[in-house]
Design an enzyme around this catalytic site. Structure first.
Site, PDB file in Angstrom:
ATOM      1  CE  LYS A 233      -3.845  -2.350   2.262  1.00  0.00           C
ATOM      2  NZ  LYS A 233      -4.482  -2.708   3.526  1.00  0.00           N
TER       3      LYS A 233
ATOM      4  CD  GLN B  35      -3.570  -4.317   6.684  1.00  0.00           C
ATOM      5  OE1 GLN B  35      -3.402  -3.414   5.869  1.00  0.00           O
ATOM      6  NE2 GLN B  35      -4.236  -5.414   6.391  1.00  0.00           N
TER       7      GLN B  35
ATOM      8  CG  ASP C  60     -10.070  -0.143   4.893  1.00  0.00           C
ATOM      9  OD1 ASP C  60      -9.719  -0.560   3.771  1.00  0.00           O
ATOM     10  OD2 ASP C  60      -9.466  -0.433   5.943  1.00  0.00           O
TER      11      ASP C  60
END
Length: 298
Positions: A57, A101, A124
């Site tokens: 990422k 995460q 997200d």
């Protein structure tokens, strides 16, 4: 009859196209609005798979010309300390997207962490407000990345107009099953959501023009569950042992499915690459929303 290779939907190629589009939009925003989108990624603990995901990422964020902010925290961090970091990132004008995460250590409430992220920076797409915006068709919704990638891949196979297609989604999770069903409805599909208690699941799957498998069981969907001409989007990522070796497989029996379907996403190399690409897109969209600009990325 098309050969097997021609039926494979190349998620890596589609993701590369999207990343290039994102990079072009970042250049436009930087040159015309002096706006450089910024993504903050928070990693708690030392899970090897999470470390790999975060590295990818960060690398792809920087490659697209965006600012990357990376925060490593020990597994012993308290929930209050993590929430304090999120509050700081919420207030940071250079940060337009925040990603924590998952999974988190057992002593931290994942739900509380997700809800602490500003909905406008929730790239997200897991926050309840973004789920509600998606349900209501609100243009400010930041859509969960994996479901959004599924739609991109279906359009790659079938074209931009999915109207009238019967989509069957196997799985009803908040992360994939439910949001991808809403997105398919927005594309004017007729949608059936199937799950563990669906009667005669195989027969339901055989009605699908688009079959999205998000059930979390390796090679669960069999080849004869797929009607000829169906487009199969396999969201599953399952590690199994076969012939003495560890390998990744999806929720669909790929070798059997490709004998029936018109198009299939492979595992790996299908939905997976799209997730990070859609994360970058969400960060650009969030930066535009926060600054009152119209993003040229849809």
């Amino acid at each position: 009859m098309a050969d097997a290779k021609s039926k494979i939907i190349d998620g890596k190629a589609v993701a590369a196209e999207l990343r290039e589009t994102v990079a072009q939009e970042v250049t436009r925003l930087t040159e015309h609005h002096n706006l450089v989108p910024g993504l903050a990624v928070v990693l708690v603990g030392e899970d090897p798979a999470s470390q790999v995901y975060v590295r990818n990422k960060v690398r792809q964020t920087e490659a697209a010309g965006m600012k990357s902010f990376h925060f490593d925290r020990p597994p012993s961090i308290s929930q209050d300390e993590l929430l304090e970091l999120i509050d700081t990132l919420n207030a940071d004008e250079q940060v337009h997207g925040i990603l924590v995460q998952l999974p988190l250590p057992a002593h931290i409430d994942e739900g509380a962490v997700i809800e602490a992220i500003s909905p406008d920076k929730d790239v997200d797409g897991f926050h309840a407000i973004n789920s509600g915006r998606l349900l209501n068709g609100n243009a400010r919704a930041l859509v969960a990345c994996t479901p959004r990638g599924c739609i991109d891949l279906a359009k790659k196979a079938l074209g931009s107009d999915l109207s009238g297609k019967h989509a069957v989604v196997v799985g009803r999770s908040n992360i994939v099953g439910k949001p991808v069903s809403i997105l398919l409805l927005q594309e004017n599909c007729t949608v059936t959501i199937a799950h563990s208690r669906t009667q005669d699941l195989a027969a339901v799957c055989r009605t699908a023009d688009i079959l999205v498998a998000a059930v979390g069981r390796p090679e669960f969907i069999q080849g004869d569950w797929i009607k000829p001409g169906c487009t199969v989007i396999d969201v599953g990522i399952n590690r199994i042992e076969r012939d003495g070796q560890s390998r990744l497989v999806g929720d669909v029996d790929f070798d059997a499915a490709i004998q029936h379907a018109a198009a299939v996403t492979p595992v790996p190399g299908g939905v997976g690459p799209m997730t990070i690409a859609c994360l970058l897109r969400n960060t650009v969209i969030a930066a535009c929303n926060i600054n009152g600009l119209q993003s040229q990325i849809k």
